[in-house]
Motif scaffolding. Structure first.
Motif, PDB file in Angstrom:
ATOM      1  N   LEU A   1       7.053  -6.478  14.428  1.00 49.21           N
ATOM      2  CA  LEU A   1       6.091  -6.712  13.457  1.00 49.21           C
ATOM      3  C   LEU A   1       5.687  -5.361  12.604  1.00 49.21           C
ATOM      4  CD1 LEU A   1       3.892  -8.655  12.634  1.00 49.21           C
ATOM      5  CD2 LEU A   1       2.512  -7.727  14.353  1.00 49.21           C
ATOM      6  N   ALA A   2       5.806  -4.022  13.013  1.00 48.45           N
ATOM      7  CA  ALA A   2       5.651  -3.083  12.117  1.00 48.45           C
ATOM      8  C   ALA A   2       6.809  -2.751  11.159  1.00 48.45           C
ATOM      9  CB  ALA A   2       5.299  -1.711  12.952  1.00 48.45           C
TER      10      ALA A   2
ATOM     11  N   PHE B   1       6.518  -3.169   7.101  1.00 49.62           N
ATOM     12  CA  PHE B   1       6.893  -1.956   6.741  1.00 49.62           C
ATOM     13  C   PHE B   1       7.856  -2.362   5.619  1.00 49.62           C
ATOM     14  CE2 PHE B   1       8.141   2.397   5.725  1.00 49.62           C
ATOM     15  CZ  PHE B   1       7.282   2.768   5.253  1.00 49.62           C
ATOM     16  N   VAL B   2       8.954  -2.868   5.817  1.00 51.37           N
ATOM     17  CA  VAL B   2       9.963  -3.066   4.739  1.00 51.37           C
ATOM     18  C   VAL B   2       9.457  -3.847   3.515  1.00 51.37           C
ATOM     19  CG1 VAL B   2      12.486  -4.239   4.388  1.00 51.37           C
ATOM     20  CG2 VAL B   2      11.844  -2.876   6.567  1.00 51.37           C
TER      21      VAL B   2
ATOM     22  N   ILE C   1       6.920  -4.293  -2.097  1.00 53.06           N
ATOM     23  CA  ILE C   1       5.813  -4.498  -2.605  1.00 53.06           C
ATOM     24  C   ILE C   1       5.136  -3.244  -3.659  1.00 53.06           C
ATOM     25  CG2 ILE C   1       3.578  -5.535  -2.657  1.00 53.06           C
ATOM     26  CD1 ILE C   1       4.406  -7.255  -0.069  1.00 53.06           C
ATOM     27  N   ALA C   2       5.187  -2.576  -2.623  1.00 50.06           N
ATOM     28  CA  ALA C   2       4.741  -1.257  -3.245  1.00 50.06           C
ATOM     29  C   ALA C   2       5.372  -0.671  -4.497  1.00 50.06           C
ATOM     30  CB  ALA C   2       4.453  -0.092  -1.916  1.00 50.06           C
ATOM     31  N   ALA C   3       6.793  -0.578  -4.351  1.00 46.95           N
ATOM     32  CA  ALA C   3       7.664  -0.115  -5.476  1.00 46.95           C
ATOM     33  C   ALA C   3       7.474  -0.864  -6.632  1.00 46.95           C
ATOM     34  CB  ALA C   3       8.896  -0.183  -4.776  1.00 46.95           C
TER      35      ALA C   3
ATOM     36  N   LEU D   1       1.100  -6.814   2.749  1.00 43.51           N
ATOM     37  CA  LEU D   1       0.167  -6.954   1.460  1.00 43.51           C
ATOM     38  C   LEU D   1      -0.919  -5.531   1.590  1.00 43.51           C
ATOM     39  CD1 LEU D   1      -0.541 -10.549   0.942  1.00 43.51           C
ATOM     40  CD2 LEU D   1       1.100  -8.977  -0.384  1.00 43.51           C
ATOM     41  N   ASN D   2      -1.408  -5.341   2.651  1.00 44.66           N
ATOM     42  CA  ASN D   2      -2.334  -4.330   2.755  1.00 44.66           C
ATOM     43  C   ASN D   2      -1.731  -3.182   2.730  1.00 44.66           C
ATOM     44  OD1 ASN D   2      -3.879  -2.229   4.717  1.00 44.66           O
ATOM     45  ND2 ASN D   2      -5.500  -3.709   4.149  1.00 44.66           N
ATOM     46  N   THR D   3      -0.643  -2.755   3.529  1.00 46.40           N
ATOM     47  CA  THR D   3      -0.081  -1.608   3.520  1.00 46.40           C
ATOM     48  C   THR D   3       0.868  -1.376   2.191  1.00 46.40           C
ATOM     49  OG1 THR D   3       0.538  -1.743   5.813  1.00 46.40           O
ATOM     50  CG2 THR D   3       1.905  -0.284   4.530  1.00 46.40           C
ATOM     51  N   GLY D   4       1.220  -2.298   1.380  1.00 45.50           N
ATOM     52  CA  GLY D   4       1.862  -2.195   0.034  1.00 45.50           C
ATOM     53  C   GLY D   4       0.872  -1.774  -1.010  1.00 45.50           C
TER      54      GLY D   4
END
Length: 233
Positions: free
Chosen positions: A23-24, A28-29, A34-36, A108-111
């Motif tokens: 799940l992690a 994360f991938v 998304i973040a990039a 979405l949150n981590t992104g």
């Protein structure tokens, strides 16, 4: 205590390997992608005019709102909204299962947080480098892709690694959407053996073990990235 650990630790570790770690990693991938995208689009300054410039402003506002909403609300609330709330509005395709809902929210949150780290790294690159590259005849796209982004990636590695560590721990919140990960299993076992303190201390120790192991690659990735700086010197 040793008998307690020998009895329950294997069950928790199996749940961690089967549910928590996948799940992690999956989340994360997706979060990094998304973040990039978000960071690059929010940092890029196109030479557009008229409707093109207005369109970019709308896009940047939408991206800003996405980052703002996910950084301003608790992840637990986001999980409840996606898994329990949206289906009431007929939007069930976002959360056909606890797994999908958890991946959506965690990603979405981590992104959102990671995009700010990448954007800050992009902003930290001196303008003199942009100016020098432009003087050599490089286009804005070439400057961004060949000069700015590689350096920003190296700078953001430690922060992104911390985001991953936080994500591993945040997977415990997935228990509220019925995913039988480590924390959910520890709750079930504590209800059976009536040893909540021992059980929660044990699962905390296993989380610490997993985070420690998963943090090891960060050092090697950082050394690999720093190698290019040393080569330039």
């Amino acid at each position: 205590m040793f008998e307690f650990i020998a009895t329950y630790a294997p069950q928790l570790i199996i749940a961690g390997i089967k549910y928590t770690i996948p799940l992690a990693l999956i989340s994360f991938v997706i979060a990094i992608v998304i973040a990039a995208i978000v960071a690059v689009l929010r940092s890029y300054v196109p030479h557009a005019t008229g409707l093109g410039k207005f369109g970019w402003q709308i896009l940047k506002f939408v991206l800003w709102f996405y980052v703002w909403i996910f950084r301003s609300t608790p992840m637990l609330v986001q999980l409840f909204v996606v898994f329990y709330g949206l289906p009431k509005l007929g939007i069930s395709w976002l959360s056909p299962s606890g797994w999908i809902a958890a991946i959506w929210v965690l990603s979405l949150n981590t992104g959102a947080y990671a995009s700010e780290a990448i954007r800050a790294a992009i902003s930290s690159i001196p303008d003199t480098q942009r100016e020098a590259a432009a003087a050599l005849g490089m286009t804005d796209r070439q400057i961004f892709m060949r000069i700015i982004l590689p350096q920003a990636t190296r700078i953001s590695i430690p922060t992104l690694a911390n985001s991953f560590i936080s994500l591993v721990k945040d997977t415990s919140l997935a228990s509220v959407v019925t995913i039988v990960e480590m924390f959910y299993l520890s709750q079930q076992l504590a209800a059976v053996n009536f040893e909540p303190l021992k059980m929660y201390l044990l699962v905390a120790a296993i989380y610490a073990l997993f985070v420690t192991i998963l943090s090891i690659p960060q050092r090697y990735i950082q050394r690999w990235a720093d190698r290019f700086v040393k080569d330039q010197r």
